[in-house]
Design an enzyme around this catalytic site. Structure first.
Site, PDB file in Angstrom:
ATOM      1  N   GLN A  12       0.830  -1.217   0.000  1.00 13.73           N
ATOM      2  CA  GLN A  12       0.000   0.000   0.000  1.00 13.73           C
ATOM      3  C   GLN A  12       0.864   1.267   0.000  1.00 13.73           C
ATOM      4  O   GLN A  12       0.616   2.186  -0.766  1.00 13.73           O
ATOM      5  CB  GLN A  12      -0.919  -0.002   1.229  1.00 13.73           C
ATOM      6  CG  GLN A  12      -1.944   1.120   1.206  1.00 13.73           C
ATOM      7  CD  GLN A  12      -2.472   1.484   2.584  1.00 13.73           C
ATOM      8  OE1 GLN A  12      -1.995   1.010   3.610  1.00 13.73           O
ATOM      9  NE2 GLN A  12      -3.472   2.340   2.606  1.00 13.73           N
ATOM     10  N   ILE A  55      12.111 -10.039   3.407  1.00 12.70           N
ATOM     11  CA  ILE A  55      12.681  -9.479   4.639  1.00 12.70           C
ATOM     12  C   ILE A  55      13.142 -10.570   5.613  1.00 12.70           C
ATOM     13  O   ILE A  55      13.992 -10.326   6.462  1.00 12.70           O
ATOM     14  CB  ILE A  55      11.674  -8.512   5.313  1.00 12.70           C
ATOM     15  CG1 ILE A  55      12.406  -7.652   6.350  1.00 12.70           C
ATOM     16  CG2 ILE A  55      10.508  -9.275   5.945  1.00 12.70           C
ATOM     17  CD1 ILE A  55      11.653  -6.458   6.812  1.00 12.70           C
ATOM     18  N   TYR A 143      -0.127  -6.790  16.118  1.00 11.09           N
ATOM     19  CA  TYR A 143       0.362  -5.688  15.280  1.00 11.09           C
ATOM     20  C   TYR A 143       1.027  -4.630  16.161  1.00 11.09           C
ATOM     21  O   TYR A 143       2.157  -4.201  15.908  1.00 11.09           O
ATOM     22  CB  TYR A 143      -0.831  -5.100  14.522  1.00 11.09           C
ATOM     23  CG  TYR A 143      -0.505  -3.966  13.586  1.00 11.09           C
ATOM     24  CD1 TYR A 143       0.187  -4.190  12.410  1.00 11.09           C
ATOM     25  CD2 TYR A 143      -0.922  -2.667  13.874  1.00 11.09           C
ATOM     26  CE1 TYR A 143       0.464  -3.145  11.538  1.00 11.09           C
ATOM     27  CE2 TYR A 143      -0.652  -1.620  13.011  1.00 11.09           C
ATOM     28  CZ  TYR A 143       0.036  -1.864  11.842  1.00 11.09           C
ATOM     29  OH  TYR A 143       0.305  -0.827  10.986  1.00 11.09           O
TER      30      TYR A 143
HETATM   31  N1  SER Z   1      -3.722   1.007   8.971  1.00  3.57           N
HETATM   32  C1  SER Z   1      -3.210   0.154  10.004  1.00  3.57           C
HETATM   33  C2  SER Z   1      -4.186  -0.908  10.318  1.00  3.57           C
HETATM   34  O1  SER Z   1      -5.348  -0.618  10.318  1.00  3.57           O
HETATM   35  C3  SER Z   1      -2.902   0.929  11.234  1.00  3.57           C
HETATM   36  O2  SER Z   1      -1.609   1.423  11.213  1.00  3.57           O
HETATM   37  O3  SER Z   1      -3.814  -1.993  10.597  1.00  3.57           O
END
Ligand code: SER
Length: 318
Positions: A12, A55, A143
């Site tokens: 993206q 990576i 995340y």
């Molecule tokens: N755009 C990302 C997500 O929604 C957030 O950093 O995972």
């Protein structure tokens, strides 16, 4: 910054950042690193060199850095938040083992490194409104765990080994070029696609859920400006809060209706994404970025909405 490797160049952010760097740094080698399952196509493939760089393969990174005399690495490989919740081990492997590979190559070959962090690096214990630059970061998503760990690891390499690591905490990024895959903020991209196609938008995020968002041109500028910033002014490195707009689904939907009056939206809340969004800040305070490297966004919700609708309308006419 002259010879640059972008890891994750077909994603993206990478797909647009690579093209912008090629336009602005025409005298250097701007190398598009990609994994074989997502090769570059079209202008991205034709406008400069590209190489397979996974990576998780340290040797591949080192070989390409050597071949092109790379001085700056943009490390954009990551799984977005909702996907990472379903594949936590892979998210860690890419986000942290992968980052370690990049940092080790950077230490040996003296490269600067940009690794984006996120609004997801904060968790429910951070102040929700005006979230400060330096505050508690206890994310509860994989995340977020990889993002905050990545910030710490990058700062460690700067302090311990003098590697020039820098970063920004991106909000949800909105663009008409390459769609995001599996993030919590994706709805704010998808809503424009539905509106322009004349479809009703099914919103997975509940009304009243505020998150920081940013138009891609501002995000790309931030990624370049932080790497060009005078290091003597930087009191922070990994990672700077940046912000431009914060809204909930009702606000963005009302804005779209100003331009497409027939636009309709209905809620079908996705529990996974909603829980993630509820644990994130409403709006970051980006004072430090403004003071230390003159960060300033150009697009607000209205300017972004006009541009998104215009560009997507043209895209679907082709
Ligand atoms: N755009 C990302 C997500 O929604 C957030 O950093 O995972």
């Amino acid at each position: 910054m002259k010879n640059v490797l972008i890891i994750g160049s077909t994603g993206q952010i990478g797909s647009e950042l690579t093209m912008k760097l090629r336009a602005e740094y025409a005298n250097g080698n701007i190398v598009a690193g990609y994994i074989p399952s997502a090769p570059p196509t079209g202008a991205l493939a034709e406008s400069g060199p590209s190489e397979v760089v996974d990576i998780t393969n340290a040797q591949q990174i080192a070989d390409v850095v050597e071949k092109y005399n790379i001085d700056t690495i943009y490390n954009l490989a990551a799984l977005l938040s909702a996907v990472a919740e379903n594949k936590p081990q892979l998210a860690w492997h890419i986000g942290i083992d992968g980052l370690m590979n990049v940092l080790e190559v950077a230490r040996e070959k003296k490269c600067a490194v940009f690794t984006p962090s996120s609004i997801g690096s904060f968790g429910p214990n951070a102040p929700k409104d005006g979230t400060p630059q330096d505050t508690i970061q206890q994310p509860r998503t994989m995340y977020g765990v990889t993002k905050v760990s990545g910030e710490l690891l990058s700062n460690y390499y700067a302090l311990k080994f003098g590697v020039d690591t820098r970063s920004v905490r991106f909000p949800g990024l909105i663009s008409y070029v390459t769609p995001p895959g599996g993030g919590t903020t994706d709805y704010a991209v998808d809503i424009y696609y539905s509106a322009v196609k004349g479809e009703k938008f099914i919103c997975p995020i509940a009304p009243g859920t505020y998150m920081d968002m940013m138009y891609m041109p501002d995000a790309l500028r931030a990624a370049i400006e932080i790497m060009e910033a005078d290091p003597a002014r930087l009191r922070h490195r990994n990672s700077f809060n940046i912000a431009s707009m914060s809204f909930d689904p009702e606000i963005i939907s009302a804005k779209i209706k100003e331009y497409i009056p027939g636009f309709e939206m209905e809620y079908q809340v996705d529990p996974l994404r909603q829980a993630i969004a509820d644990s994130w800040p409403n709006k970051l305070d980006d004072t430090c970025a403004r003071v230390e490297w003159d960060w300033k966004p150009e697009y607000d919700l209205d300017a972004m909405t006009r541009d998104m609708i215009e560009k997507l309308t043209a895209k679907f006419k082709k």
